[in-house]
Write an enzyme that holds these catalytic residues in place. Structure first.
Site, PDB file in Angstrom:
ATOM      1  N   LEU A 115      59.808  33.411  24.353  1.00  0.00           N
ATOM      2  CA  LEU A 115      60.834  33.559  25.495  1.00  0.00           C
ATOM      3  C   LEU A 115      61.976  34.117  24.917  1.00  0.00           C
ATOM      4  O   LEU A 115      63.111  33.322  24.275  1.00  0.00           O
ATOM      5  CB  LEU A 115      61.245  32.073  25.924  1.00  0.00           C
ATOM      6  CG  LEU A 115      60.190  31.387  27.006  1.00  0.00           C
ATOM      7  CD1 LEU A 115      60.546  30.306  27.658  1.00  0.00           C
ATOM      8  CD2 LEU A 115      59.827  32.669  27.966  1.00  0.00           C
ATOM      9  N   HIS A 116      61.915  35.392  24.532  1.00  0.00           N
ATOM     10  CA  HIS A 116      63.050  36.063  23.710  1.00  0.00           C
ATOM     11  C   HIS A 116      64.577  35.814  24.563  1.00  0.00           C
ATOM     12  O   HIS A 116      65.523  35.345  23.847  1.00  0.00           O
ATOM     13  CB  HIS A 116      62.790  37.516  24.121  1.00  0.00           C
ATOM     14  CG  HIS A 116      61.644  38.082  23.775  1.00  0.00           C
ATOM     15  ND1 HIS A 116      61.063  38.064  22.291  1.00  0.00           N
ATOM     16  CD2 HIS A 116      60.510  38.447  24.424  1.00  0.00           C
ATOM     17  CE1 HIS A 116      59.872  38.744  22.406  1.00  0.00           C
ATOM     18  NE2 HIS A 116      59.500  38.877  23.401  1.00  0.00           N
ATOM     19  N   ASP A 117      64.889  36.209  25.757  1.00  0.00           N
ATOM     20  CA  ASP A 117      66.211  36.348  26.338  1.00  0.00           C
ATOM     21  C   ASP A 117      66.561  34.824  26.228  1.00  0.00           C
ATOM     22  O   ASP A 117      67.918  34.665  26.047  1.00  0.00           O
ATOM     23  CB  ASP A 117      66.224  37.137  27.415  1.00  0.00           C
ATOM     24  CG  ASP A 117      65.819  38.500  27.108  1.00  0.00           C
ATOM     25  OD1 ASP A 117      65.488  39.013  28.121  1.00  0.00           O
ATOM     26  OD2 ASP A 117      66.047  38.941  26.130  1.00  0.00           O
TER      27      ASP A 117
END
Ligand code: RIB
Ligand code: CA
Length: 312
Positions: A240-242
């Site tokens: 879950l980068h963002d």
């Protein structure tokens, strides 16, 4: 007092989770969502942004379209990761929420001139084209930005779109170079930390079991998004980068990093888009970013669960 933010985004399943987290959190006031070309072309990212805001039941939040291509290069997209719509995993109806007529870059400029100086945080979670273009068109707003909290870059973790570069920076390295040279305080969430923000099967199933529509949508998005990283890295779980950007705004103590110098390579034969992070401070160049390298993964997912459960 809620933190005023503008989200600049190229949805993107992980962008969608970040937007939902922001809209579910009382500590955050989303002044607007601006779409940028990135994961998929602008014509899709702006529709996706409207679908996500509408899914959250927040039609009070305006959505704008920004730039449809990088400052000085052809657009590179990532359908191989996010699917042809950019938001594959669940079919959402065409949005009823209208797209604002104002260009997203003009919205960013106008909002920063309107709101009190030092009160607005920019949260770019796609290529930095809109931010750089706003700074070019209106240099007077640069000193009015409280902080930029961005997802982008990589150092020890190296690149994901090339061996040296992370996607958001690689798509528009000229824009990234200008943003990192702007003097605005930057908090950077590189792959070094976002690859540790991996979903678990239990968490995804907990999302699927939530009442309402947002939890199941997040489960479907992360299931789709996970397959790419599983094939590439052999990892289980979707990164879950963002959402790391929004989680930092709400609970910064979940993250650890270091103020260092970060330069953007724009001319490398093999390294264009690389974030050259002086973690060991050997360059003598002045620090210009808080480079986040680690997080309390369980703490972040507990926050996500608690907040996403509040959504319809
Ligand atoms: O490299 C990861 C970044 O590229 C994320 O923002 C993802 O949404 C894509 O835009
Ligand atoms: Ca993104």
């Amino acid at each position: 007092m809620a933190q005023k933010i503008i989200i600049d985004t190229d949805p993107g399943q992980d962008d969608a989770v970040a937007i939902l987290l922001a809209l579910a959190s009382p500590e955050i006031e989303v002044l607007g969502v601006v779409a940028v070309a990135g994961n998929v072309p602008l014509a899709l990212t702006e529709v996706n942004a409207r679908k996500i805001v509408e899914l959250a039941g927040r039609t009070d939040v305006p959505v704008f379209a920004g730039c449809d291509r990088p400052l000085a290069r052809p657009l590179v997209t990532a359908e191989h990761v996010h699917g042809k719509t950019g938001l594959d995993g669940i079919d959402l109806p065409a949005p009823g929420l209208p797209l604002q007529a104002q260009h997203g870059v003009e919205f960013i400029i106008e909002a920063l001139r309107r709101e009190a100086a030092g009160s607005v945080t920019l949260v770019p979670i796609g290529p930095l084209t809109n931010i750089a273009e706003a700074f070019r068109r209106a240099p007077d707003i640069i000193g009015r930005v409280k902080r930029i909290v961005l997802m982008g870059g990589a150092y020890f973790e190296v690149g994901n779109i090339t061996p040296a570069a992370e996607f958001n920076i690689y798509v528009d390295p000229e824009a990234a170079s200008e943003v990192f040279a702007s003097g605005v305080p930057i908090v950077m969430m590189p792959l070094d930390v976002t690859h540790r923000a991996l979903t678990s099967r239990d968490w995804v199933e907990a999302m699927r079991a939530l009442p309402g529509r947002c939890g199941p949508a997040v489960a479907s998005w992360t299931d789709f998004f996970e397959r790419y990283d599983r094939e590439k890295y052999g990892s289980s779980g979707a990164p879950l980068h963002d959402p790391c950007t929004i989680a930092w705004l709400i609970r910064p103590e979940l993250f650890q990093g270091r103020e260092i110098n970060v330069e953007i390579e724009t001319e490398g034969r093999f390294t264009t888009g690389m974030t050259v992070a002086d973690w060991w401070r050997v360059s003598g160049r002045a620090p210009n970013a808080l480079f986040i390298r680690d997080l309390d993964r369980d703490g972040m997912f507990a926050l996500l669960t608690e907040r996403l459960a509040r959504l319809p």
